[in-house]
Design a protein around this motif. Structure first.
Motif, PDB file in Angstrom:
ATOM      1  N   ASN A  37      -0.930  -1.235   2.904  1.00 29.30           N
ATOM      2  CA  ASN A  37      -0.575  -2.568   3.393  1.00 29.30           C
ATOM      3  C   ASN A  37      -0.981  -3.615   2.581  1.00 29.30           C
ATOM      4  O   ASN A  37      -2.123  -3.120   1.966  1.00 29.30           O
ATOM      5  CB  ASN A  37      -0.450  -2.762   4.774  1.00 29.30           C
ATOM      6  CG  ASN A  37       0.631  -1.847   5.769  1.00 29.30           C
ATOM      7  OD1 ASN A  37       2.051  -1.866   5.473  1.00 29.30           O
ATOM      8  ND2 ASN A  37       0.211  -1.038   6.345  1.00 29.30           N
ATOM      9  N   PHE A  38      -0.178  -4.771   2.730  1.00 26.92           N
ATOM     10  CA  PHE A  38      -0.743  -5.836   1.899  1.00 26.92           C
ATOM     11  C   PHE A  38      -2.100  -6.240   1.885  1.00 26.92           C
ATOM     12  O   PHE A  38      -2.775  -6.357   0.808  1.00 26.92           O
ATOM     13  CB  PHE A  38       0.018  -7.101   2.075  1.00 26.92           C
ATOM     14  CG  PHE A  38      -0.042  -8.236   1.286  1.00 26.92           C
ATOM     15  CD1 PHE A  38       0.547  -8.412  -0.053  1.00 26.92           C
ATOM     16  CD2 PHE A  38      -1.072  -9.077   1.471  1.00 26.92           C
ATOM     17  CE1 PHE A  38       0.384  -9.575  -0.842  1.00 26.92           C
ATOM     18  CE2 PHE A  38      -1.299 -10.379   0.783  1.00 26.92           C
ATOM     19  CZ  PHE A  38      -0.407 -10.398  -0.304  1.00 26.92           C
ATOM     20  N   ALA A 109       5.276   7.606   6.810  1.00 30.23           N
ATOM     21  CA  ALA A 109       3.936   6.697   6.572  1.00 30.23           C
ATOM     22  C   ALA A 109       4.133   5.412   6.062  1.00 30.23           C
ATOM     23  O   ALA A 109       3.518   4.538   6.410  1.00 30.23           O
ATOM     24  CB  ALA A 109       2.992   7.606   5.534  1.00 30.23           C
ATOM     25  N   ALA A 110       5.300   5.115   5.544  1.00 30.72           N
ATOM     26  CA  ALA A 110       5.587   3.641   4.501  1.00 30.72           C
ATOM     27  C   ALA A 110       6.017   2.783   5.945  1.00 30.72           C
ATOM     28  O   ALA A 110       6.106   1.577   5.549  1.00 30.72           O
ATOM     29  CB  ALA A 110       6.672   3.830   3.646  1.00 30.72           C
ATOM     30  N   GLY A 285       7.342   2.998  -3.940  1.00 32.42           N
ATOM     31  CA  GLY A 285       6.745   2.376  -5.138  1.00 32.42           C
ATOM     32  C   GLY A 285       5.989   3.550  -6.031  1.00 32.42           C
ATOM     33  O   GLY A 285       5.991   3.605  -7.333  1.00 32.42           O
ATOM     34  N   LEU A 286       5.202   4.003  -5.203  1.00 32.93           N
ATOM     35  CA  LEU A 286       3.956   4.805  -5.685  1.00 32.93           C
ATOM     36  C   LEU A 286       3.574   5.886  -4.500  1.00 32.93           C
ATOM     37  O   LEU A 286       3.491   5.464  -3.526  1.00 32.93           O
ATOM     38  CB  LEU A 286       2.632   4.009  -6.246  1.00 32.93           C
ATOM     39  CG  LEU A 286       1.730   4.732  -6.872  1.00 32.93           C
ATOM     40  CD1 LEU A 286       1.879   5.407  -8.031  1.00 32.93           C
ATOM     41  CD2 LEU A 286       0.534   3.636  -6.864  1.00 32.93           C
ATOM     42  N   GLY A 307       7.707  -1.903  -3.933  1.00 32.85           N
ATOM     43  CA  GLY A 307       7.967  -0.675  -3.157  1.00 32.85           C
ATOM     44  C   GLY A 307       6.422  -0.260  -2.505  1.00 32.85           C
ATOM     45  O   GLY A 307       5.419  -0.764  -3.175  1.00 32.85           O
ATOM     46  N   LYS A 308       6.587   0.541  -1.386  1.00 35.25           N
ATOM     47  CA  LYS A 308       5.390   0.757  -0.834  1.00 35.25           C
ATOM     48  C   LYS A 308       4.449   1.797  -1.398  1.00 35.25           C
ATOM     49  O   LYS A 308       5.225   2.734  -2.203  1.00 35.25           O
ATOM     50  CB  LYS A 308       5.700   1.509   0.738  1.00 35.25           C
ATOM     51  CG  LYS A 308       6.370   0.576   1.665  1.00 35.25           C
ATOM     52  CD  LYS A 308       5.095  -0.266   2.387  1.00 35.25           C
ATOM     53  CE  LYS A 308       4.215   0.491   3.033  1.00 35.25           C
ATOM     54  NZ  LYS A 308       3.304  -0.360   3.566  1.00 35.25           N
ATOM     55  N   ILE A 309       3.103   1.561  -1.361  1.00 37.13           N
ATOM     56  CA  ILE A 309       2.354   2.443  -1.706  1.00 37.13           C
ATOM     57  C   ILE A 309       1.816   3.606  -0.663  1.00 37.13           C
ATOM     58  O   ILE A 309       1.503   3.237   0.394  1.00 37.13           O
ATOM     59  CB  ILE A 309       1.057   2.013  -2.547  1.00 37.13           C
ATOM     60  CG1 ILE A 309       1.448   1.139  -3.416  1.00 37.13           C
ATOM     61  CG2 ILE A 309       0.218   2.995  -3.016  1.00 37.13           C
ATOM     62  CD1 ILE A 309       0.453   0.163  -4.132  1.00 37.13           C
TER      63      ILE A 309
END
Ligand SMILES: NC(=O)c1ccc[n+]([C@@H]2O[C@H](COP(=O)([O-])OP(=O)(O)OC[C@H]3O[C@@H](n4cnc5c(N)ncnc54)[C@H](OP(=O)(O)O)[C@@H]3O)[C@@H](O)[C@H]2O)c1
Length: 317
Positions: A37-38, A109-110, A285-286, A307-309
């Motif tokens: 998360n951020f 998980a994202a 995203g990754l 996108g989420k990592i």
């Protein structure tokens, strides 16, 4: 067991940590994937050294909760709770949900933190059908989900991004195959994707994730009686409100902080069901091994990734 923890220089590093000891209302989960998360890496220095990082996980229940609540042993679950970046973690059963068939654990998980934040901030603002809802940081994890959820609720969504290339990716992503395959299934109404906020007409609700000047601009766009949910402050800049900009005649405008993470199991199950039904898309995203944490951090801070990592947890050799 291995976990990613806060190191002495406020960096993320691997450590051997004690096995989790679940309380009566907690299940033990083998974590397969965990998302970034951020704040996890950006604000790592706020956590004490040795803290196991992360909040979002998906995996398999190794031991169901003693009190009989929650998913059974062997269930695939998504979970929200501190200490997610570990081989195993104990999560409250009130903070986890079974992952439906057809949803892979990477996407699961994202979802927790970003999805719950999008869903609950919208719920708190309470837009009705036809309401004009502004989402700032709309290409971000929270924003992208808020755009879709607001659209599903029948709102007219104005999705604000910072750059034209973000607008293009968001537009392409929201026309994702699962939407096209299910044209009548209550899909997100099309959003107006805008770069910046100049020229945007007044709105009933703002889901504001960028902070600073975007917060000031979004506040200025609120109609009388409108509500702004201050969800995040991704830009890190101060917000400078012009004199008298908080004064207006008529029904009061309101600004609320947002941080409601209590008992998210039902909402998490709802979000997962929407993903399973093709009514909510998650942008990955990754997807990287957790061994590559430094590369992951560089990608997140580099500014070009959207996108989420998602980290794949466990030894890869
Ligand atoms: N209140 C809560 O419970 C809660 C929960 C989750 C997240 N949050 C907060 O909400 C915010 C967004 O989270 P997220 O998960 O959506 O993050 P994210 O996926 O990394 O997205 C960040 C968004 O902020 C925009 N942004 C604008 N200026 C930025 C800057 N200087 N640096 C980085 N991003 C910038 C980005 O847009 P461009 O790429 O177009 O620049 C992007 O859309 C963060 O502040 C986070 O801490 C709060």
């Amino acid at each position: 067991m291995r976990a990613l923890v806060v190191g002495p220089g406020a960096e993320g590093r691997f450590a051997e940590v004690p096995e989790p000891a679940p309380g009566p209302g907690q299940a033990l989960v083998e974590v397969r994937h965990a998302s970034v998360n951020f704040s996890d890496l950006r604000h790592i220095g706020r956590l004490p050294e040795g803290t196991v990082l992360g909040y979002d996980a998906a995996g398999v229940v190794l031991r169901a909760a003693e009190d009989g609540t929650g998913p059974r042993e062997g269930a695939r679950v998504a979970a929200f709770g501190a200490g997610a970046w570990a081989e195993r973690a104990a999560f409250d059963t009130g903070s986890m949900a079974v992952v439906p068939e057809g949803v892979d654990l990477v996407r699961a998980a994202a979802l927790p933190m970003a999805g719950l934040t999008a869903l609950r901030s919208l719920r708190a603002a309470g837009p009705g059908p036809g309401s004009r809802v502004l989402v700032t940081g709309a290409s971000g994890a929270v924003g992208r989900l808020a755009v879709q959820l607001a659209g599903r609720a029948g709102a007219h969504v104005i999705a604000s991004v910072s750059r034209p290339e973000r607008a293009a990716r968001l537009a392409a992503g929201l026309g994702a195959p699962e939407r096209a395959a299910r044209p009548a299934a209550g899909l997100a109404a099309p959003a107006d994707i805008v770069v910046g906020l100049d020229g945007v007409e007044p709105v009933d609700v703002a889901i504001e994730t960028v902070g600073g000047p975007a917060l000031v601009a979004a506040w200025a766009l609120l109609k009388p009686g409108g509500n702004l949910q201050s969800v995040g402050w991704a830009c890190g800049q101060p917000a400078v409100f012009p004199p008298n900009s908080t004064f207006s005649l008529g029904p009061a405008r309101s600004l609320n902080s947002f941080g409601d993470v209590t008992a998210p199991a039902d909402d998490l199950a709802h979000l997962l069901a929407l993903v399973a039904a093709g009514e909510l898309s998650v942008d990955i995203g990754l997807n990287s091994s957790w061994e590559d944490l430094e590369d992951v951090k560089a990608a997140q801070l580099g500014g070009s990734l959207t996108g989420k990592i998602v980290l794949t947890v466990g030894r890869t050799l």
